[in-house]
Design an enzyme around this catalytic site. Sequence first.
Site, PDB file in Angstrom:
ATOM      1  N   PHE A  40       0.392  -0.701  15.806  1.00 48.77           N
ATOM      2  CA  PHE A  40       1.192  -0.303  16.972  1.00 48.77           C
ATOM      3  C   PHE A  40       0.840   1.085  17.487  1.00 48.77           C
ATOM      4  O   PHE A  40       1.519   1.618  18.367  1.00 48.77           O
ATOM      5  CB  PHE A  40       2.684  -0.350  16.624  1.00 48.77           C
ATOM      6  CG  PHE A  40       3.181  -1.713  16.198  1.00 48.77           C
ATOM      7  CD1 PHE A  40       2.877  -2.846  16.933  1.00 48.77           C
ATOM      8  CD2 PHE A  40       3.958  -1.844  15.052  1.00 48.77           C
ATOM      9  CE1 PHE A  40       3.338  -4.104  16.540  1.00 48.77           C
ATOM     10  CE2 PHE A  40       4.423  -3.094  14.651  1.00 48.77           C
ATOM     11  CZ  PHE A  40       4.106  -4.216  15.391  1.00 48.77           C
ATOM     12  N   ASN A  41      -0.216   1.698  16.911  1.00 42.18           N
ATOM     13  CA  ASN A  41      -0.606   3.061  17.307  1.00 42.18           C
ATOM     14  C   ASN A  41       0.549   4.044  17.185  1.00 42.18           C
ATOM     15  O   ASN A  41       0.798   4.862  18.066  1.00 42.18           O
ATOM     16  CB  ASN A  41      -1.195   3.092  18.713  1.00 42.18           C
ATOM     17  CG  ASN A  41      -2.700   2.989  18.740  1.00 42.18           C
ATOM     18  OD1 ASN A  41      -3.252   2.222  19.507  1.00 42.18           O
ATOM     19  ND2 ASN A  41      -3.383   3.742  17.880  1.00 42.18           N
ATOM     20  N   SER A  42       1.286   3.927  16.100  1.00 41.92           N
ATOM     21  CA  SER A  42       2.430   4.762  15.721  1.00 41.92           C
ATOM     22  C   SER A  42       3.654   4.564  16.600  1.00 41.92           C
ATOM     23  O   SER A  42       4.588   5.361  16.554  1.00 41.92           O
ATOM     24  CB  SER A  42       2.063   6.249  15.624  1.00 41.92           C
ATOM     25  OG  SER A  42       1.934   6.864  16.873  1.00 41.92           O
ATOM     26  N   GLY A  43       3.690   3.468  17.396  1.00 40.94           N
ATOM     27  CA  GLY A  43       4.957   3.140  18.059  1.00 40.94           C
ATOM     28  C   GLY A  43       4.877   2.514  19.432  1.00 40.94           C
ATOM     29  O   GLY A  43       5.640   1.618  19.770  1.00 40.94           O
ATOM     30  N   ILE A  44       3.949   2.974  20.259  1.00 42.46           N
ATOM     31  CA  ILE A  44       3.975   2.564  21.663  1.00 42.46           C
ATOM     32  C   ILE A  44       3.717   1.069  21.839  1.00 42.46           C
ATOM     33  O   ILE A  44       4.279   0.442  22.748  1.00 42.46           O
ATOM     34  CB  ILE A  44       2.972   3.384  22.501  1.00 42.46           C
ATOM     35  CG1 ILE A  44       3.227   3.140  23.990  1.00 42.46           C
ATOM     36  CG2 ILE A  44       1.545   3.092  22.092  1.00 42.46           C
ATOM     37  CD1 ILE A  44       2.502   4.093  24.908  1.00 42.46           C
ATOM     38  N   LEU A  45       2.927   0.457  20.971  1.00 42.25           N
ATOM     39  CA  LEU A  45       2.676  -0.976  21.088  1.00 42.25           C
ATOM     40  C   LEU A  45       3.792  -1.809  20.458  1.00 42.25           C
ATOM     41  O   LEU A  45       3.798  -3.034  20.582  1.00 42.25           O
ATOM     42  CB  LEU A  45       1.331  -1.337  20.454  1.00 42.25           C
ATOM     43  CG  LEU A  45       0.104  -0.867  21.244  1.00 42.25           C
ATOM     44  CD1 LEU A  45      -1.173  -1.115  20.459  1.00 42.25           C
ATOM     45  CD2 LEU A  45       0.041  -1.563  22.608  1.00 42.25           C
ATOM     46  N   ALA A  46       4.728  -1.145  19.812  1.00 42.53           N
ATOM     47  CA  ALA A  46       5.919  -1.841  19.314  1.00 42.53           C
ATOM     48  C   ALA A  46       7.070  -1.751  20.310  1.00 42.53           C
ATOM     49  O   ALA A  46       7.800  -2.713  20.528  1.00 42.53           O
ATOM     50  CB  ALA A  46       6.353  -1.258  17.970  1.00 42.53           C
TER      51      ALA A  46
ATOM     52  N   LYS B  52      -3.883   5.775  -3.240  1.00 42.90           N
ATOM     53  CA  LYS B  52      -4.939   6.644  -2.728  1.00 42.90           C
ATOM     54  C   LYS B  52      -5.125   7.883  -3.603  1.00 42.90           C
ATOM     55  O   LYS B  52      -4.254   8.226  -4.411  1.00 42.90           O
ATOM     56  CB  LYS B  52      -4.601   7.051  -1.282  1.00 42.90           C
ATOM     57  CG  LYS B  52      -4.339   5.826  -0.382  1.00 42.90           C
ATOM     58  CD  LYS B  52      -4.013   6.220   1.033  1.00 42.90           C
ATOM     59  CE  LYS B  52      -3.712   4.998   1.880  1.00 42.90           C
ATOM     60  NZ  LYS B  52      -2.359   4.465   1.631  1.00 42.90           N
TER      61      LYS B  52
ATOM     62  N   ASP C 139       0.836  -1.205   0.000  1.00 41.43           N
ATOM     63  CA  ASP C 139       0.000   0.000   0.000  1.00 41.43           C
ATOM     64  C   ASP C 139       0.868   1.251   0.000  1.00 41.43           C
ATOM     65  O   ASP C 139       1.861   1.347   0.728  1.00 41.43           O
ATOM     66  CB  ASP C 139      -0.890   0.030   1.242  1.00 41.43           C
ATOM     67  CG  ASP C 139      -1.609   1.372   1.381  1.00 41.43           C
ATOM     68  OD1 ASP C 139      -2.562   1.605   0.624  1.00 41.43           O
ATOM     69  OD2 ASP C 139      -1.186   2.172   2.239  1.00 41.43           O
TER      70      ASP C 139
ATOM     71  N   TYR D  58       2.703  10.220   0.437  1.00 32.24           N
ATOM     72  CA  TYR D  58       3.913   9.710   1.070  1.00 32.24           C
ATOM     73  C   TYR D  58       5.157  10.168   0.296  1.00 32.24           C
ATOM     74  O   TYR D  58       5.512   9.598  -0.732  1.00 32.24           O
ATOM     75  CB  TYR D  58       3.890   8.187   1.147  1.00 32.24           C
ATOM     76  CG  TYR D  58       2.700   7.615   1.888  1.00 32.24           C
ATOM     77  CD1 TYR D  58       1.994   8.364   2.832  1.00 32.24           C
ATOM     78  CD2 TYR D  58       2.268   6.314   1.645  1.00 32.24           C
ATOM     79  CE1 TYR D  58       0.902   7.841   3.503  1.00 32.24           C
ATOM     80  CE2 TYR D  58       1.182   5.778   2.324  1.00 32.24           C
ATOM     81  CZ  TYR D  58       0.507   6.540   3.240  1.00 32.24           C
ATOM     82  OH  TYR D  58      -0.570   6.013   3.913  1.00 32.24           O
TER      83      TYR D  58
END
Length: 329
Positions: free
Chosen positions: A234-240, A82, A51, A56
């Site tokens: 990862f919600n842009s990082g915290i869950l990673a 897109k 994608d 981007y």
Amino acid sequence: MKTRIINSSGSSITEIGFGCAGAGNLFRPVSYENICGAVLKASELGVQYFDTAPHYGAGLSERRLGLALGETLHQDIFLSTKVGRLLHPDCKVDQKEADGFVGASPFDREYNYTYDGVMRSFEDSLQRLGVSHIDMLLMHDIGELTHKEQHVMYFQQAIEGGFRAMMELRDQGLVRNIGLGVNEWQICDQAMNHAQFDCFMVANCFTLLNNDITHTFTDKCSKNNVSLIAAAPFNSGILAKGSKNLGHYFYGEAPKDIVDKVIAIESICDQFDVSLQAAAIQYALRYDCVKSVLIGMTNEDRVIQNIAWYEESIPEAFWQALAPIIYSS
């Protein structure tokens, strides 16, 4: 890698997708060699879904992805891009920095959700990607979260022209699936009243930390034969990175209540010997209406690690123990 079927079109899509925002130098420069290596490694390990978007890197991501895929037959991949922004050349610079993209192509972005704007954006994307058709075309960043007080104006543009253009492209066989690519599922709910969509890509709002989409909208999608793609698990990082390393949350600093929730999730992960990252990736796939989880990847190591998390075994008892935490208000 397992595949799922987009209900309305019958298109097959891999459960893990390769997100190409990083290929447009999101937040930091990434070499073409790294991007090419990551794309090839992903293909080697079974990922078929890629994608991208004109936004981007102001076209940089689409150009790089097209080159990286090289001679790969289109029948062997699932490709989405897109519409919603037009790119205009800026002859005063060689590179631009805007909207978090560094070292991007020398183009200014213009929001445009009109019939003509969508058609022009689509044709430009075909040329940058080097393809003759697209498997999925998504209207990008429509909604109040992005446009605030201008939302009504832009949404009206989409209703009066952009949606019609996307449906015509699908009717002509140039696009197989159409939908929205957004950070707020509520606009998808509204858009369903104005066009027949195949799939919605929702970013940052189908995660362990943000999942009110599951209250009613997942059922509505199933009833209306609309599929979902869960992006940014990862919600842009915290869950990673977890609570100790504190990655970004929605592209900013994580508030205390979110950190506390991550700590609570981590305690259940420790109890069942499950990786936080594996839980984050696999969570949305527990819903039948979700066909793929889209993850940003910029090098081979990240590809290998993300697929390992996707393949990690997670017992059903883990999800049962996690439910009171992730579904608490």
